[in-house]
Design an enzyme around this catalytic site. Sequence first.
Site, PDB file in Angstrom:
ATOM      1  N   ALA A 163       0.768  -1.226  -0.185  1.00  0.00           N
ATOM      2  CA  ALA A 163      -0.064   0.184  -0.033  1.00  0.00           C
ATOM      3  C   ALA A 163       1.040   1.304  -0.043  1.00  0.00           C
ATOM      4  O   ALA A 163       0.434   2.220  -0.482  1.00  0.00           O
ATOM      5  CB  ALA A 163      -0.862   0.080   1.096  1.00  0.00           C
ATOM      6  N   THR A 189       0.751   5.755  -1.668  1.00  0.00           N
ATOM      7  CA  THR A 189       0.211   6.578  -0.694  1.00  0.00           C
ATOM      8  C   THR A 189       0.728   8.048  -1.257  1.00  0.00           C
ATOM      9  O   THR A 189      -0.165   8.968  -1.020  1.00  0.00           O
ATOM     10  CB  THR A 189       0.997   6.499   0.462  1.00  0.00           C
ATOM     11  OG1 THR A 189       2.398   6.522   0.462  1.00  0.00           O
ATOM     12  CG2 THR A 189       0.521   5.377   1.518  1.00  0.00           C
ATOM     13  N   PHE A 225      -2.863   0.805   4.965  1.00  0.00           N
ATOM     14  CA  PHE A 225      -3.572   0.352   5.857  1.00  0.00           C
ATOM     15  C   PHE A 225      -3.112   0.745   7.569  1.00  0.00           C
ATOM     16  O   PHE A 225      -4.076   0.951   8.440  1.00  0.00           O
ATOM     17  CB  PHE A 225      -3.590  -1.063   5.635  1.00  0.00           C
ATOM     18  CG  PHE A 225      -4.712  -1.572   4.375  1.00  0.00           C
ATOM     19  CD1 PHE A 225      -5.924  -1.717   4.439  1.00  0.00           C
ATOM     20  CD2 PHE A 225      -3.833  -1.300   3.224  1.00  0.00           C
ATOM     21  CE1 PHE A 225      -6.546  -1.938   3.112  1.00  0.00           C
ATOM     22  CE2 PHE A 225      -4.485  -1.883   1.961  1.00  0.00           C
ATOM     23  CZ  PHE A 225      -5.815  -1.950   2.022  1.00  0.00           C
ATOM     24  N   ARG A 226      -2.129   0.429   7.814  1.00  0.00           N
ATOM     25  CA  ARG A 226      -1.498   0.103   9.135  1.00  0.00           C
ATOM     26  C   ARG A 226      -0.782   1.506   9.710  1.00  0.00           C
ATOM     27  O   ARG A 226      -0.517   1.412  10.986  1.00  0.00           O
ATOM     28  CB  ARG A 226      -0.933  -1.152   9.193  1.00  0.00           C
ATOM     29  CG  ARG A 226      -1.707  -2.212   9.202  1.00  0.00           C
ATOM     30  CD  ARG A 226      -1.006  -3.424   9.146  1.00  0.00           C
ATOM     31  NE  ARG A 226      -1.789  -4.738   8.906  1.00  0.00           N
ATOM     32  CZ  ARG A 226      -2.565  -5.116   7.800  1.00  0.00           C
ATOM     33  NH1 ARG A 226      -2.184  -4.521   6.781  1.00  0.00           N
ATOM     34  NH2 ARG A 226      -3.271  -5.857   8.012  1.00  0.00           N
ATOM     35  N   ILE A 278      -4.642  -3.022  -5.029  1.00  0.00           N
ATOM     36  CA  ILE A 278      -5.846  -3.152  -5.801  1.00  0.00           C
ATOM     37  C   ILE A 278      -6.338  -1.917  -6.638  1.00  0.00           C
ATOM     38  O   ILE A 278      -7.283  -2.019  -7.436  1.00  0.00           O
ATOM     39  CB  ILE A 278      -7.103  -3.693  -5.057  1.00  0.00           C
ATOM     40  CG1 ILE A 278      -7.403  -2.577  -4.098  1.00  0.00           C
ATOM     41  CG2 ILE A 278      -6.796  -4.909  -4.128  1.00  0.00           C
ATOM     42  CD1 ILE A 278      -8.687  -3.019  -3.170  1.00  0.00           C
ATOM     43  N   HIS A 330      -4.026  -9.536  -4.552  1.00  0.00           N
ATOM     44  CA  HIS A 330      -5.284  -9.258  -3.747  1.00  0.00           C
ATOM     45  C   HIS A 330      -6.434  -8.744  -4.812  1.00  0.00           C
ATOM     46  O   HIS A 330      -7.411  -8.190  -4.434  1.00  0.00           O
ATOM     47  CB  HIS A 330      -5.117  -8.142  -2.726  1.00  0.00           C
ATOM     48  CG  HIS A 330      -4.162  -8.830  -1.760  1.00  0.00           C
ATOM     49  ND1 HIS A 330      -3.163  -7.977  -0.695  1.00  0.00           N
ATOM     50  CD2 HIS A 330      -3.928  -9.966  -1.317  1.00  0.00           C
ATOM     51  CE1 HIS A 330      -2.746  -8.780  -0.010  1.00  0.00           C
ATOM     52  NE2 HIS A 330      -2.992  -9.962  -0.098  1.00  0.00           N
ATOM     53  N   CYS A 364     -20.672 -10.102 -11.677  1.00  0.00           N
ATOM     54  CA  CYS A 364     -21.950 -10.566 -10.928  1.00  0.00           C
ATOM     55  C   CYS A 364     -21.891 -12.028 -10.190  1.00  0.00           C
ATOM     56  O   CYS A 364     -21.359 -12.831 -10.972  1.00  0.00           O
ATOM     57  CB  CYS A 364     -23.230 -10.472 -12.040  1.00  0.00           C
ATOM     58  SG  CYS A 364     -24.739 -11.325 -11.445  1.00  0.00           S
ATOM     59  N   THR A 413       5.414  -1.782   2.054  1.00  0.00           N
ATOM     60  CA  THR A 413       4.824  -2.961   2.560  1.00  0.00           C
ATOM     61  C   THR A 413       5.506  -3.207   4.073  1.00  0.00           C
ATOM     62  O   THR A 413       6.584  -3.379   4.137  1.00  0.00           O
ATOM     63  CB  THR A 413       4.714  -4.177   1.886  1.00  0.00           C
ATOM     64  OG1 THR A 413       4.111  -5.270   2.472  1.00  0.00           O
ATOM     65  CG2 THR A 413       6.031  -4.559   1.306  1.00  0.00           C
ATOM     66  N   ASN A 458      10.822   1.343   2.905  1.00  0.00           N
ATOM     67  CA  ASN A 458       9.639   1.347   3.577  1.00  0.00           C
ATOM     68  C   ASN A 458       9.894   2.234   4.780  1.00  0.00           C
ATOM     69  O   ASN A 458      11.064   2.256   5.398  1.00  0.00           O
ATOM     70  CB  ASN A 458       9.305  -0.071   4.142  1.00  0.00           C
ATOM     71  CG  ASN A 458       7.902  -0.062   4.692  1.00  0.00           C
ATOM     72  OD1 ASN A 458       6.940   0.217   3.842  1.00  0.00           O
ATOM     73  ND2 ASN A 458       7.681  -0.585   5.958  1.00  0.00           N
TER      74      ASN A 458
END
Length: 249
Positions: free
Chosen positions: A26, A30, A37-38, A109, A125, A133, A196, A219
């Site tokens: 993620a 950014t 997320f964290r 994603i 992911h 559908c 990550t 990171n």
Amino acid sequence: MESRQKIEQLATWIESSEYIVFFGGAGTSTESGIPDFRSAAGLYQSEHQSPYPPEVMLSHSFFMKHPEVFFDFYRSKMLHPDAQPNGCHRLLSRLEEAGKLKAIITQNIDGLHQSAGSNTVLELHGSVHRNHCMDCRRFFSLQDIMGMDELVPRCPDCGGIVKPDVVLYEEELNHQVLTRAIAEISTADLLIIGGTSLTVHPAAGLVTYFHGSKTVLLNADPTPYDHRAGLIITDRIGQVMTEVDRLIR
């Protein structure tokens, strides 16, 4: 080693490598305006009008039981249709075009690697850009979903719920994607890990398949795999890769 020296070292490793693989999370996006997320400013720390924590709302069982609550969170917090690639995405695309970068393995994603021009992107992911559908399997794009008025998107053909092609908690990763990711990492002579925390499994465990001697960790915070890295850079990944891009032109 100073930050500038580390960036120059990364540029040197890239220039001398022939089979580069990038493994990202993620933090790669950014700087494109998509929260991770964290971290302290991440998705799991954000305020949302729901009694359920994000980890619960993003589970398969919760999706099946409470689709309205799921899509309220998903639409408001996880869709960023106006986000644009940053320096990291752009450099990786250029390295692929030059034949040096063989694969991008991402936990994201958002589809920004493809927006930047990358072709070999293994999405562990899934992607918000693919939706089907659950009943008739009709495909819907992100634009289709954004254009639907109802909170829970439904297929106009059969009325089934349209589920995004993202891997929720309690769901398994795609076996073919996972197998290909292992093969690419095992073959690489330079593994660049970016943005990550390396705490989400089984994805994080993929880096253990790297057998080369050059591992780079980009990171902001320490990870459980720092001891495996030959080079650790904690500056913002988009800025770092932009600087590297200038050095290897």
